[in-house]
Design a protein around this motif. Structure first.
Motif: not given
Length: 295
Positions: A27-29, A147-148, A171-172, A177-179
């Protein structure tokens, strides 16, 4: 936390076989998904999206199985394919009226923001859109329901460099949002050089790499030197080696051994993602006759 988990997934059709495929998408990457054309990347994405069913194994998204929680999971996914599979006689306005009800958190204002950002007309039929405009519309749809996880299958294929750069910038921006997480399959490796944090590499139906990119590029190094320095034991420490009139070039995880033996007589550099993929695709070390010795 992982947003995608595959455990011992097997799948076979007439063209290829996926063998005990297991990997994690954190998650987050931004996770880059690479491999040669036809190796099964799109099939794996279809398996993840529950469009195909594996012969064996388990697939989880957000720690849940898609076949048990499809509506909940798909509300959290923004999916972008290389083609826009919508009726080309529809206008953008009509497309939104059909798509919005499928998503619990559809954001009309956000969709309008992307249409303005990408200069997409509401009342023109999409059959009049260029390839770049269609991809921008796909992005607008995917990014307008909060979306997450974004799953992108060759999103920049066929786009000119300017549009590709726009896509990557969006995208960047989303990943502030790190989630939020991105799983992107692409053969344009230079795109991953710009945005990827994590790498999954599929070769011959098996996962070869599943690590953070910084760790991979630290672990693998390229060594260049004089072939006369080599013996079979050193060649055995390489994943691939090739020779030309200027010397040898090898991919290895044992660069320290070459450095200790030869010091400044060898050049050691970190590979790019493209170099790493090319050398790993070529396979095991190649032994050949060079001058009077076997190297």
């Amino acid at each position: 936390m992982n947003v995608i988990e595959l455990d011992a997934v097997n799948y076979q059709d007439k063209e290829f076989k996926l063998k005990d495929v297991s990997f994690r998408v954190p998650q987050g990457f931004v996770t880059g998904f690479i491999g040669a054309n036809g190796v099964g990347k799109t099939t794996i994405i279809r398996l993840i999206m529950d469009l195909l069913e594996p012969n064996e194994g388990e697939i989880r998204l957000f720690n849940k199985r898609m076949d048990h929680h499809a509506v909940e999971i798909k509300n959290k996914i923004g999916f972008i394919y290389s083609e826009l599979y919508l009726n080309d006689k529809w206008t953008v306005k009509k497309i939104e009226s059909y798509i919005a009800p499928f998503y619990k958190n559809w954001d009309y204002a956000r969709f309008a923001f992307f249409l303005k950002k990408f200069d997409l007309p509401l009342d023109k039929r999409i059959k009049s859109f260029s390839t770049g405009m269609k991809m921008k519309l796909s992005i607008a749809i995917a990014f307008s329901h909060h979306a997450e996880l974004f799953i992108l299958d060759e999103p920049t294929s066929g786009l000119d460099p300017i549009v590709r750069n726009e896509v990557l910038e969006v995208i960047q921006e989303e990943l502030i949002d790190e989630n939020k997480s991105v799983f992107i399959s692409t053969h344009i490796i230079s795109d991953l050089e710009k945005i990827a944090d994590y790498l999954v590499y599929l070769k011959d139906g098996e996962i070869i790499l599943n690590q953070f990119l910084d760790d991979i590029l630290t672990q693998y190094q390229i060594v260049k030197g004089d072939p006369k320095q080599l013996d079979n034991e050193l060649i055995g420490l390489t994943h691939y080696i090739e020779y030309n009139h200027t010397g040898f070039t090898a991919l290895t995880t044992h660069a320290n051994v070459f450095k200790e033996l030869f010091g400044s007589d060898v050049a050691i550099t970190n590979p790019t993602i493209e170099e790493l993929m090319v050398y790993l695709e070529k396979g095991q070390p190649k032994y050949k006759q060079y001058n009077d010795g076997i190297i």
